[in-house]
Write an enzyme that holds these catalytic residues in place. Sequence first.
Site, PDB file in Angstrom:
ATOM      1  N   LYS A   1       0.851  -1.094  -0.341  1.00 32.58           N
ATOM      2  CA  LYS A   1       0.263  -0.015  -0.173  1.00 32.58           C
ATOM      3  C   LYS A   1       1.514   1.249  -0.254  1.00 32.58           C
ATOM      4  O   LYS A   1       1.881   1.880   0.757  1.00 32.58           O
ATOM      5  CB  LYS A   1      -0.789  -0.303   1.016  1.00 32.58           C
ATOM      6  CG  LYS A   1      -2.176   0.757   0.700  1.00 32.58           C
ATOM      7  CD  LYS A   1      -2.850   1.197   2.090  1.00 32.58           C
ATOM      8  CE  LYS A   1      -4.299   2.041   1.874  1.00 32.58           C
ATOM      9  NZ  LYS A   1      -4.967   2.082   3.800  1.00 32.58           N
TER      10      LYS A   1
ATOM     11  N   SER B   1      -9.389   2.582   2.992  1.00 36.23           N
ATOM     12  CA  SER B   1      -9.243   3.482   1.965  1.00 36.23           C
ATOM     13  C   SER B   1      -7.864   2.447   1.132  1.00 36.23           C
ATOM     14  O   SER B   1      -7.353   2.365   0.156  1.00 36.23           O
ATOM     15  CB  SER B   1      -8.045   3.859   2.862  1.00 36.23           C
ATOM     16  OG  SER B   1      -7.467   3.608   3.544  1.00 36.23           O
TER      17      SER B   1
ATOM     18  N   SER C   1     -10.762   0.118   7.296  1.00 39.41           N
ATOM     19  CA  SER C   1      -9.532   0.165   5.953  1.00 39.41           C
ATOM     20  C   SER C   1      -9.032  -0.877   5.392  1.00 39.41           C
ATOM     21  O   SER C   1      -8.638  -1.167   3.572  1.00 39.41           O
ATOM     22  CB  SER C   1      -8.846   0.922   5.982  1.00 39.41           C
ATOM     23  OG  SER C   1      -9.376   2.330   5.749  1.00 39.41           O
TER      24      SER C   1
END
Lengths: 476, 483
Positions: free
Chosen positions: B75, B150, B174
């Site tokens: 990420k 997210s 997330s």
Amino acid sequence: MEWETVIGLEIHAQLATKSKIFSAASTAYGSEPNTQACAVDLGLPGVLPVLNEEVVRMAVKFGMAIEAEVAPYSVFARKNYFYPDLPKGYQISQMELPIVGTGHLDIEMDGKVKRIGVTRAHLEEDAGKSLHEDFHGLTGIDLNRAGTPLLEIVSEPDMRSAKEAVAYMRKIHELVRYLEICDGNMQEGSFRCDANVSVRPKGQQEYGTRAELKNINSFKFVEKAINIEVERQIDLIEGGGTVIQETRLYDSDKNETRSMRSKEEANDYRYFPDPDLLPVEISNTLRAEVTASLPELPTAKKQRFIKQYKQDSETSTTLTSSRQLADFYESVVESSGCEAKLCSNWITVNLLGALNKADIDINQSPIDSERLAGLLKRIEDNTISGKIAKQVFDTLWDSTATADEIIEEKGLKQITDSGAIETIIDKIIVDNPQQVEQYLSGKDKVFGFFVGQAMKATQGKANPAEVNKMLKDKLK
Amino acid sequence: MHNKTITDLAKGLRSQEFSSVELTQAYLKRIKKHTDLNCYITFTEEQALKSAQQADKQLSSGKTSLLTGIPIAQKDIFCTQDVKTTCGSKMLDTFIAPYNATVIEKFNLAGAVMLGKLNMDEFAMGSSNETSFYGAVKNPWQTDSVPGGSSGGSAVAVSARLAVAVTGTDTGGSIRQPASLCGITGLKPTYGRVSRYGMIAFASSLDQGGPMARSAEDAAILLQTMAGFDEKDSTSVDKDVPDYSTGLNNSIEGLKIGLPKEFFNEGLNNDIANTIETAVSEYKKLGAEVKEVSLPNMKLAIPAYYVIASAECSANLSRFDGVRFGYRCDNPADLNDLYIRSRGEAFGSEVKRRILMGTYALSAGYYDAYYIKAQKIRRLIADDFKQALSEVDILMGPVSPTTAFGIGEKTNDPIEMYLADIYTIAVNLAGLPAMSIPAGFVENKPVGLHVIGNYFTEDKLLNIAHKYQQVTNWHLQTPKGFE
């Protein structure tokens, strides 16, 4: 109207750790800009603070020394404001739960002891520096100082004059150096203060509106800044105006204070507990360790000097003004075995005089306690006179030789052999019949002439007591 | 090759069925073919091949871990040295991190190959990946739908087989919500289990990194590498890391499952409720007992979360001021102008909204009413979980009230968007570990089962997930066109 001044101080003492409060970067002063700022100090994305344990120990030490409540549990908080030399956009400080709670410190003013309350002392990180010169209208940022540990010591509004404020500041300064938690270097900014100053009609209970004088970095300026601010406030009120709560800056060149920002313009710092740091818990083990490591504090030491060495209060204050000086004195007393008063005289008059002249402190003294003790021994056992001793002292200062070596080499040994002195005195009497006549006819003053001649003939080495005695006998 | 588990790939690498370079090239080829999904922000091809070569050398010399030579992706919230680290924001569009996050360092030590950095909501603020400066990410199950957020890019990379496994971070859901919406396995560890050092902070007291993979078995291997105390993170916990793989097959007979009644309220889509019930009945077949429990303060989780997370982010994002790194506006007139325009031009509207909310909540006169109250609620919610988990071993429910919604569908209604995390947020407030496990489909869109455990019981969660994945094949489904 008669006015009363009310003063409270916020003192920032830079803690003498090797590394920063939340990072491993060095805290050494005076390096090239931005060479002592690591990722954490720069506030790079993703970095996290890790508390330097040494900082906690030092704060606890201070807390114990002022007999304060040391919080078993204290919390770091973020103080939010934007400034280019504040890398994270917040300063890590302590707000609601500081590490040191209420304590106190005694100051002495004109022989009277006054107790000053300490409201709290908390840990925080210093910001960097903005450099406005040399950048052609731009501002340079040096983050070497960012993250340097500070202990902010907040007093109660207990001081009633600039002199008291200075006495309190000196006392804190002396204490933090005794505890070896701050080097006290004011030029380098290791010890600085903000003063909250207000005035009120004498006898009034409520405090007047205060102004905060920012960042004053010498004892002299603290006194001047407070006095000039008090004058300004009184003039203002007597002229029909009112004091407003604001932050003011002291300009030492112009000897005036001027407004930086008013209360309305003050930042809302939006303090909240820093979620990156755990609460600081002070264990009983740490308490015990710190208690055991606590040195004898200045006040206690002074009392002991008065009692143990029969020193007067003033001399004791001087001797205990720093831990190093007190240690030096005690070590001279011990290794010379001389009378305490002789030791203190030589230290407070001769040694401190020479140190002041050379503008260095006791740690840098070219004469160590051992060599000074060597000199005092020879004074006490009459090997040399006080006058000769001063000469030896100067040589001690400039060389590494011992007092005995100097005395030996220069042949400064006092002549105590009465036969030798007698020969010299006889010669003086024979050579100066006129003066003998005068003396015998009652002019006592002429006696000094004979002593002078005897000392001159022996280059000062004759034992003055012996000379006196013998002259008196011979001139009967 | 792209449908194999980490264990199988590790075997293949060791039996020289294929090399790490070949494996990496296969993935690189797939990534290039599916750039339209927009799940990668940065694609580190050259570096990936270099580490694959190195991995091949290591594999022949014998000093390896299960992840040696396995192509994974990160990420874009984790700082990666010499590689652009954007956090999904224009603010960091040109930011090359000068250091590695602890998690990245650990993957490097394990010999994993990094394919690139994954798309995400800007500064991890969002539930649909639409707040990213780099644009929306498409859900491979239905490309006009969001992947969740997210960690949307992370979920899509795994789901579309564009990385073997990936990392995500979870502040309010997330990891779990996008895992649920994309049909993969995601685990948010106990707060403090995985180091946050080098993970760009959104809300420090809630953020936690974790693995996202196709199966619990793969997730266990990733977590093994990620977990552990880090002296650079004071909030990481100094507690032994168990072996997450050895207990995967342990029996779960007698497992006490609690179903919080607040998870099955009117806001929940009926089909999803049915899917979750079916999954729970599967557990009954495996010998589990089921009981209803209650989390009475659940309804307060969203407001409390948005006060705390926003308050923390308002301070965490202050360092992005245009002074030392990141975006700086052109020709600032003075200092204020520098601040206002740099931040104004580089932060997106959701980030600004949260900074404003947080600043407000911390302001003089409001602090007690918002921040302090929210902290009290946080305590109450943690106590609710404590009570529930004293009655049962594990809690189960839905991860998300809906399946993947359409791109653009909720962008104009922040409150509606915030409700997407209604079941996940409370877990972050309590700091508990939780997983999303693929449990079926509603109208061809994946549904995740939410499993919440007690503190530091990641091994048990993985065991429970793995047992389910042994008797179901939801986690093996691949979206059309990505088989």
